[in-house]
Design an enzyme around this catalytic site. Structure first.
Site, PDB file in Angstrom:
ATOM      1  N   HIS A  53     -48.635  37.698 -64.771  1.00  0.00           N
ATOM      2  CA  HIS A  53     -49.746  38.251 -65.540  1.00  0.00           C
ATOM      3  C   HIS A  53     -50.831  37.211 -65.781  1.00  0.00           C
ATOM      4  O   HIS A  53     -50.587  36.179 -66.398  1.00  0.00           O
ATOM      5  CB  HIS A  53     -49.193  38.747 -66.885  1.00  0.00           C
ATOM      6  CG  HIS A  53     -50.177  39.420 -67.766  1.00  0.00           C
ATOM      7  ND1 HIS A  53     -50.368  39.041 -69.071  1.00  0.00           N
ATOM      8  CD2 HIS A  53     -51.021  40.465 -67.542  1.00  0.00           C
ATOM      9  CE1 HIS A  53     -51.275  39.827 -69.627  1.00  0.00           C
ATOM     10  NE2 HIS A  53     -51.692  40.694 -68.719  1.00  0.00           N
ATOM     11  N   GLU A  80     -51.570  38.994 -61.188  1.00  0.00           N
ATOM     12  CA  GLU A  80     -52.465  39.993 -61.772  1.00  0.00           C
ATOM     13  C   GLU A  80     -53.677  39.281 -62.344  1.00  0.00           C
ATOM     14  O   GLU A  80     -53.570  38.128 -62.785  1.00  0.00           O
ATOM     15  CB  GLU A  80     -51.719  40.774 -62.862  1.00  0.00           C
ATOM     16  CG  GLU A  80     -52.490  41.915 -63.505  1.00  0.00           C
ATOM     17  CD  GLU A  80     -53.191  41.537 -64.800  1.00  0.00           C
ATOM     18  OE1 GLU A  80     -53.861  42.406 -65.391  1.00  0.00           O
ATOM     19  OE2 GLU A  80     -53.087  40.364 -65.228  1.00  0.00           O
ATOM     20  N   ASP A  82     -58.034  39.901 -64.138  1.00  0.00           N
ATOM     21  CA  ASP A  82     -59.008  40.758 -64.810  1.00  0.00           C
ATOM     22  C   ASP A  82     -60.397  40.429 -64.282  1.00  0.00           C
ATOM     23  O   ASP A  82     -60.778  39.257 -64.215  1.00  0.00           O
ATOM     24  CB  ASP A  82     -58.984  40.523 -66.318  1.00  0.00           C
ATOM     25  CG  ASP A  82     -57.603  40.721 -66.910  1.00  0.00           C
ATOM     26  OD1 ASP A  82     -57.180  41.880 -67.016  1.00  0.00           O
ATOM     27  OD2 ASP A  82     -56.941  39.720 -67.257  1.00  0.00           O
ATOM     28  N   HIS A  95     -60.447  37.719 -69.011  1.00  0.00           N
ATOM     29  CA  HIS A  95     -59.855  38.876 -69.684  1.00  0.00           C
ATOM     30  C   HIS A  95     -60.735  39.444 -70.782  1.00  0.00           C
ATOM     31  O   HIS A  95     -61.053  40.632 -70.793  1.00  0.00           O
ATOM     32  CB  HIS A  95     -58.482  38.516 -70.263  1.00  0.00           C
ATOM     33  CG  HIS A  95     -57.853  39.646 -71.011  1.00  0.00           C
ATOM     34  ND1 HIS A  95     -58.063  39.864 -72.355  1.00  0.00           N
ATOM     35  CD2 HIS A  95     -57.033  40.644 -70.600  1.00  0.00           C
ATOM     36  CE1 HIS A  95     -57.403  40.937 -72.741  1.00  0.00           C
ATOM     37  NE2 HIS A  95     -56.769  41.439 -71.693  1.00  0.00           N
ATOM     38  N   GLU A 163     -57.229  44.135 -62.033  1.00  0.00           N
ATOM     39  CA  GLU A 163     -57.667  45.047 -63.087  1.00  0.00           C
ATOM     40  C   GLU A 163     -59.178  44.997 -63.277  1.00  0.00           C
ATOM     41  O   GLU A 163     -59.744  43.933 -63.525  1.00  0.00           O
ATOM     42  CB  GLU A 163     -56.997  44.724 -64.424  1.00  0.00           C
ATOM     43  CG  GLU A 163     -57.429  45.680 -65.525  1.00  0.00           C
ATOM     44  CD  GLU A 163     -56.804  45.406 -66.877  1.00  0.00           C
ATOM     45  OE1 GLU A 163     -57.322  45.948 -67.874  1.00  0.00           O
ATOM     46  OE2 GLU A 163     -55.822  44.649 -66.946  1.00  0.00           O
TER      47      GLU A 163
END
Length: 303
Positions: A53, A80, A82, A95, A163
């Site tokens: 993450h 992962e 952002d 993020h 994301e």
């Protein structure tokens, strides 16, 4: 990723009434999970994919190149991140929608409060230290652009759950993201089939990605009511929920459906940092576990 945002996008998709979480989720225990797994209530299959993450963010500053390098060094293929957009249209990896928490922006630009990502140019953000807050070892780490990030993921032979963050702040970010992915070689058949998922808390954003590139695997972040899952399956390949909001029955409800590409609908759950929670989620039969501590999850699954 935040549950509050998921609830908002769910309501926007399906009308004024918010969707209820599955009623069995909170009541499940690790023992329930084991029984369900053995009985077939949850589909038994290979161990879930472990996703680092924001990179291995328990051990290096989140969303930096150092974090994905750390994940690679630890042996983790999936990471992962952002994605947001600067004032001059450059996509960057961060993020929060402001730069306060993970950079020295207050020191460098003291008169620019509230320090929103969208109010700074890429050149200005490139001046910021995105590592010192985490530790002296990472002093001088930068906020990477999406292009820089994709090149490093490629160099590390990693795969990505990307994301799209706060798309309501950045109209057209879906097309911008796909443009960068194409330019960095990530929209060829091999990458699309094996190495990429694009997700968002915004159902509209996921729909846009699916419409623009129907071949790209997509995920909706949230925990829609089981009765509403078929609606999401029309444009999503995954339902990616918080680990505290799911149950064996809910995972089974997801697996009974086919996603946007005609394959079994999947679930990646987040953010799982404790061994007991990892074993519980694996017992439910989830397809992936997103974690700040991928080594802890890997060891829990081995145990």
């Amino acid at each position: 990723m935040y549950a509050r945002a998921a609830a908002a996008t769910t309501a926007a998709l399906l009308g004024a009434g918010a969707l209820a979480l599955p009623s069995t989720a909170a009541a499940q225990t690790p023992a329930d999970a084991r029984v369900a797994h053995k009985s077939g209530t949850s589909l038994a299959h290979k161990d879930p994919t472990v996703v680092a993450h924001r990179g291995a963010s328990a051990y290096a500053p989140e969303n930096t190149l150092a974090a994905i390098d750390k994940a690679a060094w630890m042996g983790f293929r999936w990471v992962e991140n952002d994605v947001q957009r600067t004032k001059d249209g450059v996509l960057v990896i961060v993020h929060d929608d402001n730069l306060k928490r993970t950079t020295n922006v207050e020191e460098v630009f003291p008169d620019r409060a509230p320090w929103k990502v969208k109010d700074f140019t890429a050149a200005e953000i490139a001046k910021l230290d995105a590592g010192s807050w985490f530790g002296e070892k990472y002093e001088g780490a930068r906020v990477p652009t999406l292009t820089q990030y994709m090149n490093r993921v490629s160099r590390n032979h990693q795969s990505l759950v990307l994301e799209i963050k706060k798309p309501e702040l950045y109209p057209g970010i879906e097309k911008d993201t796909l443009r960068v992915l194409r330019k960095t070689g990530w929209l060829d058949h091999h990458h699309v089939k094996n190495k990429l998922v694009v997700q968002s808390f915004s159902a509209d954003s996921v729909k846009k990605v699916h419409a623009l590139r129907p071949d790209v695997k997509t995920g909706f972040l949230g925990t829609p009511a089981a009765a509403d899952l078929p609606t999401y399956a029309e444009f999503s390949d995954q339902i990616n929920s918080t680990h505290t909001s799911i149950s064996a029955d809910y995972v089974s409800a997801i697996h009974r459906l086919k996603g946007a590409h005609g394959k079994r609908l999947e679930i990646f759950t987040w953010t799982v940092d404790e061994a007991a929670a990892a074993r519980r989620a694996a017992g439910f039969g989830v397809d992936g576990i997103i974690t700040n501590k991928p080594d802890v999850v890997r060891q829990a699954l081995r145990d």
